[in-house]
Motif scaffolding. Structure first.
Motif, short mmCIF file in Angstrom:
data_model
loop_
_atom_site.label_atom_id
_atom_site.label_comp_id
_atom_site.label_asym_id
_atom_site.label_seq_id
_atom_site.Cartn_x
_atom_site.Cartn_y
_atom_site.Cartn_z
N GLY A 1 36.72 38.64 54.43
CA GLY A 1 38.10 38.17 54.47
C GLY A 1 39.05 39.29 54.87
N ILE A 2 40.15 38.93 55.53
CA ILE A 2 41.08 39.94 56.03
C ILE A 2 41.71 40.74 54.90
CG2 ILE A 2 43.29 40.23 57.21
CD1 ILE A 2 42.52 38.03 59.10
N ARG A 3 42.04 40.07 53.80
CA ARG A 3 42.70 40.76 52.69
C ARG A 3 41.83 41.88 52.13
NH1 ARG A 3 42.42 40.30 47.18
NH2 ARG A 3 44.28 40.94 46.01
N ARG A 4 40.58 41.57 51.81
CA ARG A 4 39.69 42.59 51.24
C ARG A 4 39.46 43.73 52.23
NH1 ARG A 4 34.77 39.25 48.25
NH2 ARG A 4 36.01 38.33 46.57
N VAL A 5 39.25 43.37 53.48
CA VAL A 5 39.01 44.40 54.50
C VAL A 5 40.21 45.32 54.62
CG1 VAL A 5 38.70 44.78 56.98
CG2 VAL A 5 37.31 43.08 55.79
N LEU A 6 41.41 44.74 54.64
CA LEU A 6 42.61 45.55 54.78
C LEU A 6 42.81 46.48 53.58
CD1 LEU A 6 45.51 43.42 56.33
CD2 LEU A 6 44.63 45.62 57.12
N VAL A 7 42.64 45.94 52.37
CA VAL A 7 42.83 46.76 51.18
C VAL A 7 41.86 47.94 51.16
CG1 VAL A 7 42.63 46.81 48.66
CG2 VAL A 7 43.79 44.90 49.77
#
Length: 478
Positions: free
Chosen positions: A339-345
């Motif tokens: 997911g984009i959120r986990r990757v970004l964090v």
């Protein structure tokens, strides 16, 4: 083989058949030329400054003037494309960019060079976003991420070759050749546009231009950047800095209010109601500031602080962008898996650590260690860049695409301009700070690490399913 699998493969095949490969390559080529030109200058700044008889920090105006012009004029790209048609605007933009490149190559002094850079950026401000818009308007929703990948590759590949090419040209020829190489590339682009772009646009409109919004936005950005440029002087005139900052703030507020109230605003900010897009505009711009400062800082660090040659500095900066390219094929699978959120964090938290490592580099650090740090930093940069760009258009509807494209392009270039300006200001402000290994450069990297931490907080606040719709429609083979 099951019926569902057959239908899935048939759908993917139809989507692939509908994908405008030629148009995507043309848009990617335009972006490659523009980014190559913007990136290659950083390595040559010390040589340009020496040849024109100015300080290296004074020569930063060559980079900032280009990026400022992009940021100011890119918001007009949507209106110009709608008013005159994508094909016509793209052709004129490439021609202006190419001719201005010739003017840069022949510039006798810094003033003329800056003027030509402004004209060059005026062409680039139309060339890249209009080319991107042509692609985004053509591709089906299911091919959006593939199209974004095509348009993202130039942003990764061009900086890989730019530092090394720039260093080699400065060492073995003249910095003027840096601008001259755009001439054959621009000619090929013009021919390709004639062949691949539609002869006419049936969807052109004649909506009015918000002249007041244009003037306020231009004046606000100009005032802020003028104040930043003054801060890089040996003895800044603080009244000029204060006046520029105050004028920029007031004019910026007026410009934003105008965009909210005008019937035909320069930028339609209603698209910011899409939460994922608003996050990219806000925290994504801060991220852009941070990553744009690095390719500017590294060549100066290696040449002015470590005493390296332009070729050696360019070769080492290439390691940063090698990391970009090597990790790129894994960015979409990573986003689909986690997911984009986990990757970004995770990426942003790791980026904070990488900036800390950059701050610890010194003239005695092994080249292997420096190269390793830069490759890792570049890989993190690539993941974050791809994630933010995918998230930007994931939840934007077709009717809002033109407005979203204009807003996104404007804030991206504005972030890049302020990134270079922030780096120059940091070097000047921390010039006498020798406690850290690389003095002012180390302090600048620490400051950029703080920006990454701010972005990590913004990513943490995203919904867990942010951008999921776009990722679901990515074909497995893409």
């Amino acid at each position: 083989m099951s019926t569902r699998r057959l239908l899935g493969r048939a759908g993917t095949a139809r989507a692939s058949a509908d994908f405008p490969y030629a148009l995507a390559l043309l848009g990617a080529g335009a972006m490659f030329m523009e980014i190559l030109d913007a990136t290659i200058v950083a390595t040559a700044l010390p040589a340009i400054a020496a040849d024109l008889g100015v300080r290296p920090l004074d020569a930063t105006v060559i980079a900032t003037s280009y990026l400022i012009t992009l940021a100011v004029l890119i918001p007009l790209s949507g209106w110009v494309a709608d008013r005159f048609g994508v094909r016509r605007v793209f052709l004129v933009a490439v021609a202006v960019f190419t001719l201005a490149s010739a003017g840069c190559a022949l510039a006798p002094d810094l003033t003329t060079l800056v003027a030509m850079r402004v004209l060059q950026a005026a062409g680039g401000a139309m060339m890249v976003p209009v080319g991107r818009l042509a692609v985004l308007r053509t591709v089906p929703r299911g091919e959006l991420v593939r199209a974004i990948a095509y348009l993202t590759w130039p942003a990764l590949v061009a900086p890989v070759v730019a530092p090394l090419i720039g260093g080699a040209i400065v060492t073995h020829a003249s910095w003027r050749v840096i601008f001259a190489i755009n001439l054959p590339i621009g000619l090929v682009g013009i021919i390709a546009a004639f062949c691949w772009c539609r002869p006419a646009d049936s969807d052109t409109t004649r909506r009015r231009l918000d002249v007041l919004g244009v003037l306020c936005t231009t004046a606000a950005v100009g005032a802020a950047m003028f104040a930043a440029q003054e801060l890089t002087a040996d003895d800044p005139r603080w009244w000029v800095v204060a006046l520029g900052a105050l004028a920029g703030s007031i004019l910026g507020v007026v410009a934003l209010r105008r965009m909210r109230s005008a019937p035909h605003p320069l930028l339609n900010l209603d698209v910011l109601q899409v939460r994922s897009f608003a996050t990219v505009v806000g925290f994504g711009t801060v991220y852009r500031i941070g990553i744009s400062a690095v390719p500017f800082l590294l060549p100066l660090l290696f040449q002015l602080r470590f005493g390296w040659s332009a070729v050696a500095a360019g070769a080492m900066v290439t390691a940063l962008f090698v990391g970009n390219v090597v990790i790129k094929p894994l960015t979409t699978p990573l986003m689909r898996r986690w997911g984009i959120r986990r990757v970004l964090v995770a990426d942003l938290m790791a980026s904070v650590v990488s900036f800390g490592a950059l701050a610890l580099l010194s003239a005695t650090t092994s080249a292997v260690v420096i190269g390793t740090v830069l490759v890792i930093s570049g890989a993190l940069r690539s993941i974050g860049f791809s994630a933010y760009n995918t998230l930007a258009f994931a939840d934007v509807g077709p009717a809002e695409l033109s407005d979203a494209n204009a807003v996104h392009a404007a804030v991206q270039e504005l972030g890049a301009a302020f990134g270079v300006a922030l780096a120059a200001v940091a070097i000047s402000v921390f010039a006498r700070l020798d406690v850290l290994p690389a003095g002012a450069y180390s302090a600048a990297f620490v400051l950029l690490g703080v920006l990454m931490a701010v972005c990590a907080v913004g990513a943490w606040r995203l919904p867990a399913a942010a951008g999921e719709r776009a990722l679901r429609t990515v074909p497995t083979a893409s």
